[in-house]
Design an enzyme around this catalytic site. Structure first.
Site, short mmCIF file in Angstrom:
data_model
loop_
_atom_site.label_atom_id
_atom_site.label_comp_id
_atom_site.label_asym_id
_atom_site.label_seq_id
_atom_site.Cartn_x
_atom_site.Cartn_y
_atom_site.Cartn_z
N SER A 199 -9.46 5.29 -3.49
CA SER A 199 -9.00 5.67 -2.14
C SER A 199 -7.53 6.04 -2.17
CB SER A 199 -9.20 4.50 -1.18
OG SER A 199 -10.56 4.14 -1.15
N HIS A 200 -7.12 6.82 -1.15
CA HIS A 200 -5.78 7.39 -1.20
C HIS A 200 -4.67 6.36 -1.05
CE1 HIS A 200 -3.43 10.85 -1.72
NE2 HIS A 200 -2.88 10.83 -0.52
N PHE A 241 14.81 1.02 3.10
CA PHE A 241 14.00 2.22 3.38
C PHE A 241 14.58 2.89 4.62
CE2 PHE A 241 9.43 3.39 2.10
CZ PHE A 241 9.72 3.34 0.74
N GLN A 279 3.94 13.71 10.33
CA GLN A 279 5.12 13.45 9.51
C GLN A 279 5.17 14.38 8.30
OE1 GLN A 279 5.92 9.49 7.29
NE2 GLN A 279 7.33 9.69 9.00
N HIS A 298 7.09 14.68 4.96
CA HIS A 298 7.95 13.85 4.09
C HIS A 298 9.00 14.74 3.43
CE1 HIS A 298 9.27 11.02 1.10
NE2 HIS A 298 8.49 10.07 1.62
N LEU A 337 4.17 13.52 -3.95
CA LEU A 337 5.25 12.79 -3.31
C LEU A 337 6.24 12.19 -4.31
CD1 LEU A 337 6.18 11.44 -0.53
CD2 LEU A 337 5.14 9.39 -1.47
N GLU A 379 10.26 7.60 -1.14
CA GLU A 379 11.51 7.28 -0.47
C GLU A 379 12.26 6.18 -1.21
OE1 GLU A 379 11.17 7.57 3.70
OE2 GLU A 379 12.38 5.79 4.04
N ARG A 410 12.65 9.93 8.39
CA ARG A 410 12.09 11.07 7.65
C ARG A 410 12.16 12.40 8.40
NH1 ARG A 410 6.90 8.04 4.87
NH2 ARG A 410 8.19 6.88 3.44
N HIS A 438 2.59 14.76 5.31
CA HIS A 438 2.46 13.46 4.64
C HIS A 438 1.60 12.47 5.42
CE1 HIS A 438 3.56 10.18 2.04
NE2 HIS A 438 4.14 9.51 3.01
N ARG A 479 6.77 7.89 12.14
CA ARG A 479 6.54 6.63 11.42
C ARG A 479 7.70 6.34 10.49
NH1 ARG A 479 4.39 5.04 6.23
NH2 ARG A 479 4.09 7.20 5.60
C1 FAD Z 1 1.55 9.78 -1.65
C2 FAD Z 1 1.62 8.79 -0.52
C3 FAD Z 1 2.50 7.71 -0.61
C4 FAD Z 1 2.57 6.78 0.43
N1 FAD Z 1 3.41 5.71 0.31
C5 FAD Z 1 3.45 4.78 1.30
C6 FAD Z 1 4.27 3.61 1.18
O1 FAD Z 1 4.94 3.39 0.19
N2 FAD Z 1 4.28 2.74 2.21
C7 FAD Z 1 3.55 2.94 3.35
O2 FAD Z 1 3.61 2.10 4.24
N3 FAD Z 1 2.74 4.02 3.45
C8 FAD Z 1 2.67 4.93 2.48
N4 FAD Z 1 1.86 6.03 2.61
C9 FAD Z 1 0.92 6.10 3.72
C10 FAD Z 1 -0.26 5.18 3.44
O3 FAD Z 1 -0.44 5.03 2.06
C11 FAD Z 1 -1.57 5.69 4.04
O4 FAD Z 1 -1.37 5.97 5.38
C12 FAD Z 1 -2.64 4.64 3.89
O5 FAD Z 1 -2.77 4.23 2.57
C13 FAD Z 1 -3.99 5.10 4.42
O6 FAD Z 1 -4.88 4.05 4.18
P1 FAD Z 1 -6.32 4.02 4.87
O7 FAD Z 1 -6.98 2.75 4.44
O8 FAD Z 1 -6.19 4.27 6.32
O9 FAD Z 1 -7.06 5.28 4.25
P2 FAD Z 1 -7.35 5.72 2.73
O10 FAD Z 1 -6.67 4.87 1.74
O11 FAD Z 1 -7.14 7.18 2.69
O12 FAD Z 1 -8.89 5.42 2.57
C14 FAD Z 1 -9.85 6.19 3.25
C15 FAD Z 1 -11.21 5.69 2.83
O13 FAD Z 1 -12.18 6.28 3.65
C16 FAD Z 1 -13.22 6.79 2.87
N5 FAD Z 1 -13.80 7.92 3.61
C17 FAD Z 1 -13.15 8.96 4.20
N6 FAD Z 1 -14.04 9.78 4.80
C18 FAD Z 1 -15.26 9.24 4.60
C19 FAD Z 1 -16.57 9.63 4.97
N7 FAD Z 1 -16.82 10.73 5.67
N8 FAD Z 1 -17.59 8.86 4.57
C20 FAD Z 1 -17.39 7.73 3.84
N9 FAD Z 1 -16.16 7.32 3.47
C21 FAD Z 1 -15.11 8.07 3.85
C22 FAD Z 1 -12.61 7.14 1.54
O14 FAD Z 1 -13.59 7.07 0.54
C23 FAD Z 1 -11.58 6.02 1.40
O15 FAD Z 1 -12.18 4.89 0.81
C24 FAD Z 1 1.78 6.96 1.58
C25 FAD Z 1 0.92 8.05 1.67
C26 FAD Z 1 0.84 8.97 0.63
C27 FAD Z 1 -0.06 10.15 0.77
#
Ligand code: FAD
Length: 610
Positions: free
Chosen positions: A42-43, A115, A235, A237, A247, A250, A283, A348, A383
């Site tokens: 996951s992301h 930060f 946002q 970045h 990325l 920060e 940001r 971002h 954010r």
């Molecule tokens: C490069 C980067 C660096 C970052 N660094 C930071 C940081 O240092 N500190 C901070 O606070 N934030 C940071 N952020 C922001 C933060 O990481 C994200 O906002 C956060 O991780 C998102 O988490 P989430 O659980 O909401 O979604 P995600 O981690 O994106 O997970 C989404 C999940 O949903 C599932 N999914 C999606 N669509 C479907 C579907 N249709 N059917 C079934 N499953 C699905 C995927 O499989 C995945 O498991 C960063 C973001 C990025 C892009």
């Protein structure tokens, strides 16, 4: 076709989904996770910099709340912001107790770094791989508890009843497409469905977000009748690699990295963009400064500026930012120990999303959202870095507990159309919404109201949709998607103006019309990414329209939303949340109140300077 039944279904297994599932399990629910990616892919795993938490002597959650409200340009809701800041320390310590490998000081205590926009160095981190460690730590807990994970299941639609008013509807589950087999499955949830599907960064061509970030949860909730909130606040970045959008954390600026223009000037100070905080301003401020420099002819190739960290020394860089050396070398061919890195702003994070209250609940009974797909409104118009990860763990846990039937307190945030204070007043240049809508209610709606029959009816509708897409000998979704990404990048970026926003709406309409003729050329049923991406493209179109409509209507400059011709924040007219609801296929724009009243103080809007 198989029907699976659990108390709580969590869709998505990133940070928010994992935390929700663990919490629901701890509350005694039979919980299952349904996810298109394996949890540790996951992301959230890409998160680099850290987690904000007021953990140390001299820090206080009140200060974190103040910084967050200021950072939000006073569009955050105080009850949600205060919940975030109060609960973040205990949730962060919970991760530590589960074994998360946080970076530490010489004396063994957890390290924290400065930060952007923070008045105290309160960003807790694990090198520059915080998200990776966070995912693995929580996935271990999921495995330990024996929580069922259905991975490589693409959730296509929610199973929701079809009463005319969204507040009267119930969500009984969702429909998954098994990516491995091509089979469609129904998931029935007697307690609730928690959407934790992440952000929609793929609306843009230049983004830090992975290809899986298509905002499926937002689009499904929207079509089921839940309003999308404040989507115009995106946002950008300030430090992404120009050729890929990867990325550069920060954390580099937090450790002392410096931004230079092509004249060798430290422009954040030289041109007064942020006389106090310089590179560590919020940001949105830094991103605008960089674009202004490039537009003034003081940028490098590809409108980049330079980020230099060589003066930090190899030892410190390797200790705290090793990952950055690999990213810059592998993705830009630049060794940051020897030369500055070219960087420019890239999409971002989506501040807006599915409207929820502090328990993660939407206006549809049994439907929850947490993480980046949700908008409980802790980020408002901008954010602060390091505030998304605490949002995942704080509101993921609350949503999981509430869906499992635990009392997590009465929310102060009112959701759904009844919170409307005023209708939107904007003239889009083209017709918006569904091209041909025969539906009298939300898309996913079905008349019969027993959970099993609602799920079965939705399953049948989705089966027909898949068959239709597979049988159509039409255009490829990729052409539509790339046109959408191009217009969003050209017209709905850091700087926005009326003509550009109108052009984007015309282009989005064109994408919507062409989407009527898309077809899937890959005939196979296993690992058919063509099919999945075709479905995702529709989700991107719906969200791009909501975002751009909100941006066109909002004639002020607040946080990440800069509008040519409107260079002031206008609290008189615009201190309100944007809502867009899918009203029988027609986007209904309206506004709701912002809650500035905290537990023991009101966050009075002030001029935001850094
Ligand atoms: C490069 C980067 C660096 C970052 N660094 C930071 C940081 O240092 N500190 C901070 O606070 N934030 C940071 N952020 C922001 C933060 O990481 C994200 O906002 C956060 O991780 C998102 O988490 P989430 O659980 O909401 O979604 P995600 O981690 O994106 O997970 C989404 C999940 O949903 C599932 N999914 C999606 N669509 C479907 C579907 N249709 N059917 C079934 N499953 C699905 C995927 O499989 C995945 O498991 C960063 C973001 C990025 C892009």
């Amino acid at each position: 076709m198989t029907l699976y039944e659990h108390d709580v279904i969590v869709v998505g297994a990133g940070g928010a989904g994992l935390r929700a599932a663990i919490a629901a399990h701890e509350s005694g629910a039979d919980v299952a996770m349904v996810t298109k990616l394996h949890p540790v892919r996951s992301h959230t795993g890409a998160a680099e910099g850290g987690i904000n938490a007021a953990l140390k002597d001299g820090d206080d959650w009140h200060d974190h709340a103040y910084d967050t409200m200021k950072g939000s340009d006073y569009l955050g809701d105080a009850p949600a912001v205060e919940t975030l800041c109060k609960d973040s320390p205990q949730e962060t310590m919970q991760l530590e107790h589960w074994g998360m490998a946080f970076s530490r000081e010489e004396d063994g205590r957890v390290s924290q770094r400065p930060f952007g926009g923070l008045s105290f160095p309160r960003t807790t981190y694990a090198g520059a791989e915080t998200g990776h460690h966070l995912l693995h730590t929580m996935y271990e807990q999921v495995v330990k508890r024996g929580i069922q994970v259905y991975d490589e299941q693409y959730v296509m639609e929610l199973a929701v009843t079809d009463e005319p008013e969204p507040e009267a509807r119930t969500c009984y589950g969702c429909i998954g497409y098994d990516i491995k087999t091509g089979e469609l499955n129904g998931f029935i949830a007697s307690g609730g469905v928690v959407l934790a599907t992440g952000g929609p960064g793929q609306m843009y061509a230049h983004t830090t977000n992975a290809v899986a970030q298509t905002g499926d949860g937002q689009a499904m909730a929207y079509r089921a009748g839940v309003p999308l909130q404040d989507m115009e606040f995106v946002q950008f970045h300030p430090t992404t690699l120009p050729s890929t959008g990867v990325l550069i954390s920060e954390g580099v600026r937090g450790e002392g990295g410096i931004l230079y223009n092509s004249e060798g000037e430290r422009f954040m100070f030289e041109y007064g963009y942020a006389n106090n905080d310089g590179e560590l301003a919020s940001r949105d401020v830094v991103a605008r400064a960089e674009v202004t420099e490039a537009n003034a002819g003081r940028g490098f190739e590809d409108d980049a500026v330079h980020l230099d960290m060589r003066h930090l020394g190899e030892e410190r860089i390797t200790d705290r930012l090793e990952n950055i050396i690999h990213l810059a070398t592998d993705f830009e061919g630049v060794n940051p120990l020897e030369e500055p890195m070219p960087v420019k702003p890239g999409q971002h994070y989506e501040m807006g999303g599915i409207e929820t209250d502090e328990n993660g609940e939407t206006c549809i009974s049994g439907l929850y959202a947490a993480g980046e797909c949700a908008c409980v409104s802790v980020h408002g118009a901008n954010r602060l870095g390091g505030n998304a990860l605490p949002e995942l763990i704080v509101f993921g846990a609350r949503a999981g507990r509430h869906a499992a039937g635990e009392d997590t307190g009465t929310p102060q945030i009112e959701t759904g159309p009844s919170a409307r204070i005023e209708d939107g007043d904007v003239e889009p240049p083209v017709e918006l919404g569904a091209v041909k809508s025969t539906s009298t209610v939300a898309d996913g709606g079905t008349k019969d109201d027993s959970p099993r029959s609602v799920v079965n009816a939705t399953l049948e509708a989705e089966r027909e949709r898949v068959d239709r897409l597979m049988e159509t000998d039409g255009i490829n979704h990729a052409d539509v998607r790339s046109d959408l990404q191009e217009t969003m990048t050209a017209n709905v970026n850091v700087f926005r103006n009326e003509d550009g926003l109108k052009q984007a709406l015309r282009d989005i309409r064109d994408c919507r019309e062409r989407y009527q003729s898309v077809g899937v050329s890959d005939p196979s049923r296993t690992y058919n990414t063509d099919l999945i991406q075709t479905i995702e493209t529709r989700n991107l179109i719906d969200q791009a329209e909501v975002l751009t409509l909100g941006a066109l209507a909002r004639t002020e400059f607040r946080g990440a939303h800069w509008r040519q011709g409107y260079q002031e924040r206008d609290d008189e007219e615009w201190l309100k949340h944007t809502m867009v609801a899918w009203n029988n296929g027609d986007p209904d724009l309206y506004y709701t109140d912002v809650l500035l009243e905290g537990e023991d103080k009101r966050y009075e809007p002030k001029i935001r300077s850094y």
